[in-house]
Design an enzyme around this catalytic site. Structure first.
Site, mmCIF file in Angstrom:
data_model
loop_
_atom_site.group_PDB
_atom_site.id
_atom_site.type_symbol
_atom_site.label_atom_id
_atom_site.label_comp_id
_atom_site.label_asym_id
_atom_site.label_seq_id
_atom_site.Cartn_x
_atom_site.Cartn_y
_atom_site.Cartn_z
ATOM 1 C CE1 TYR A 72 43.075 20.989 63.948
ATOM 2 C CE2 TYR A 72 41.692 19.756 65.482
ATOM 3 C CZ TYR A 72 42.006 20.131 64.190
ATOM 4 O OH TYR A 72 41.258 19.667 63.144
ATOM 5 C CG PHE A 124 25.864 40.150 49.368
ATOM 6 C CD1 PHE A 124 26.300 41.417 49.015
ATOM 7 C CD2 PHE A 124 26.796 39.135 49.494
ATOM 8 C CE1 PHE A 124 27.648 41.660 48.803
ATOM 9 C CE2 PHE A 124 28.148 39.383 49.287
ATOM 10 C CZ PHE A 124 28.575 40.656 48.945
ATOM 11 C CB THR A 125 26.895 38.140 44.885
ATOM 12 O OG1 THR A 125 27.800 38.643 45.869
ATOM 13 C CG2 THR A 125 26.592 39.234 43.869
ATOM 14 C CG ASP A 215 24.263 39.634 55.239
ATOM 15 O OD1 ASP A 215 25.176 39.944 56.025
ATOM 16 O OD2 ASP A 215 24.438 39.512 54.022
ATOM 17 C CE LYS A 258 32.418 42.735 53.132
ATOM 18 N NZ LYS A 258 31.275 41.954 52.917
ATOM 19 N NE ARG A 382 29.265 45.410 41.224
ATOM 20 C CZ ARG A 382 29.645 44.244 41.694
ATOM 21 N NH1 ARG A 382 29.169 43.799 42.820
ATOM 22 N NH2 ARG A 382 30.499 43.487 41.045
ATOM 23 C CG PHE A 449 31.933 41.625 37.701
ATOM 24 C CD1 PHE A 449 30.840 40.769 37.674
ATOM 25 C CD2 PHE A 449 32.676 41.739 38.872
ATOM 26 C CE1 PHE A 449 30.493 40.040 38.808
ATOM 27 C CE2 PHE A 449 32.335 41.027 39.992
ATOM 28 C CZ PHE A 449 31.246 40.160 39.965
#
Ligand SMILES: *Cc1c(COP(=O)(O)O)cnc(C)c1O
Length: 473
Positions: A72, A124-125, A215, A258, A382, A449
């Site tokens: 932990y 970016f969203t 980012d 990614k 998109r 979407f």
């Protein structure tokens, strides 16, 4: 003779793919309401929906999983990860998070005050949503070239310094908690930022005492483009280029799903000790102890190993070349795609692909559905469906770009799979007049979407008119 190259890995474990025939795909597509998000992954032959968390791990990463320390507090695996980030990215302090948006949440909460402005190179969203949730207004300061899908420009992700300085003068530096620079820019098509631009942005921000936070989700892909396209970097290693990139920033958020080559994970990193002290407090509330942050010890081991593997020049060269290998086959066949081909995906221009369809007939959605029907390849819309509606007028937002994204997972598919995808897109292009539009039969109130359902507009209910013989039956 042009010598060909192959994947810089060999295959040790395989995952067999189910291959549905045309009638089965037709049924699956109808059941999914012609929305590729709603197709069961088992019914997909080649899955190009996203490159997020879909990476194939190496034998070393699978081995590292077994060495995970699940304590932990003070886990050995945490120090392994911290060392990897310090060595490869060069930041002093690291806070692990469950994925990229966990880091975005912590950063936005710590740095943003109500009424602030956060400039960025396109948005970016989730990044933008966290900034807005904390009271900031996002301001797009990317160069104009980024908005032209057909313009071949080497660093379409660059920040426009004039736009940035104008904003600083308009709102005042004290209203700008940081500049958020994405390397590469996902929404612009995986387009990179040049080293020179990173340096100039950093110098400008230093002058006004504004932090620069990357980012860094796709930073290795960005480093490759610098090596390939920027003078003075052609003989530098990806590792050295990456290290230099990070010197022009004060910290970063990272989605490990990614470029860190894992299926889950992320982190926040920075050089400022005070910020780090506050982040250690905050992470406990949202993610977990600062020594695991929502991750299992084994996840941290796999991510640390992935970080080292990601800066291998052969790996990243093959990655980018594979995306390009697909893109160039389509360009050679005269198919309209976004140029230049970016780091992680090939984008089909659905408006030009299906010029007989009106924007309201959802060309990108229809093309994505047709591609699945033709070959079992899954892609993502998109365009107007993803664009949603205007909050005030209720009208459909009509984005300039109406695209189908073919996103290549890392180390998962071979170039033969890319050939199958190219053949299918070319086949559809040859009979594009037969592809009909779609209408929405169910529209969810938010992020439509993901769950929207559709039906073909043709009287006979067929998506692809007349006898739709397919390349792969
Ligand atoms: C995926 C992604 C994120 C968010 O990361 P998650 O791990 O999905 O939360 C942020 N920025 C960019 C550029 C991304 O591609």
């Amino acid at each position: 003779m042009k010598r060909r190259t192959a994947e810089p890995y060999k295959i040790k474990a395989v995952e067999p793919l189910k291959m549905l025939n045309y009638e089965e795909r037709k049924r699956a597509l109808k059941e999914a309401g012609y929305n590729t998000f709603l197709i069961n992954s088992e019914d997909v032959y080649i899955d190009l929906l996203t490159d997020s968390g879909t990476t194939a791990m190496s034998d070393r990463q699978w081995g590292a999983l077994m060495t995970g320390d699940e304590a932990y507090a003070g886990s050995k695996s945490w120090f392994t990860l911290e060392n990897a980030v310090r060595e490869i990215y060069g930041y002093k302090y690291v806070i692990p998070t469950h994925q990229g948006r966990g880091a975005e949440n912590l950063l936005s909460q710590m740095k943003i005050k109500e009424g602030d402005y956060v400039p960025g190179n396109m948005y970016f969203t989730t990044t933008r949503a966290h900034q807005e949730l904390n009271g900031a207004t996002f301001v797009d300061v990317i160069i104009d070239e980024a908005h032209d899908s057909l313009l071949d420009y080497p660093f379409k992700g660059n920040i426009d310094l004039t736009k940035l300085e104008k904003l600083i003068h308009e709102v005042g530096a004290e209203k700008i908690p940081y500049v958020c620079t994405a390397v590469t820019v996902n929404l612009a098509g995986g387009q990179p930022v040049s080293m020179q631009n990173l340096k100039e942005v950093y110098d400008l921000c230093q002058k006004y005492h504004i932090d620069v936070m990357y980012d860094a989700t796709r930073c290795v892909e960005n480093a490759f483009f610098i090596q390939e396209r920027e003078e003075g970097y052609e003989n530098k290693s990806i590792k050295d280029i990456l290290k230099e990139m990070f010197t022009y920033s004060d910290g970063c958020t990272m989605s490990g799903k990614k470029d860190c080559l894992v299926n889950i994970g992320g982190f926040l990193a920075m050089n400022d000790e005070d910020l780090y002290t506050r982040a250690r407090e905050l992470v406990v509330l949202y993610e977990g102890m600062p020594s695991y942050g929502g991750l299992a010890g084994r996840d941290m081991e796999a991510m640390a190993q992935g970080i080292y593997e990601s800066v291998d020049d052969h790996y990243i060269q093959h990655r980018i070349h594979q995306v390009r290998y697909l893109g160039e086959q389509l360009i050679d066949a005269g198919i309209p795609v976004v140029k230049p081909i970016g780091g992680h995906a090939v984008f089909l221009d659905a408006k030009q692909f299906l010029p007989h369809l009106k924007h309201e007939e959802l060309p990108a959605q229809s093309l994505a559905a047709s591609l699945y029907l033709d070959s079992g390849v899954r892609s993502m819309e998109r365009g107007i469906v993803s664009g949603g509606r205007n909050k005030v007028t209720g009208e459909n937002n009509k984005p300039k770009l109406e695209l189908v994204r073919l996103t290549i997972p890392r180390r998962v598919y071979t170039n033969n799979h890319m050939d199958v995808v190219a053949d299918s897109v070319i086949h559809l292009y040859e009979k594009r007049e037969q592809i009909t539009g779609l209408e929405m039969t169910y529209e969810p109130p938010t992020l439509r979407f993901f769950n929207a359902r559709f039906k073909p507009l043709a009287v006979n209910g067929e998506l692809i008119g007349s006898e739709a013989s397919s390349t792969t039956t």
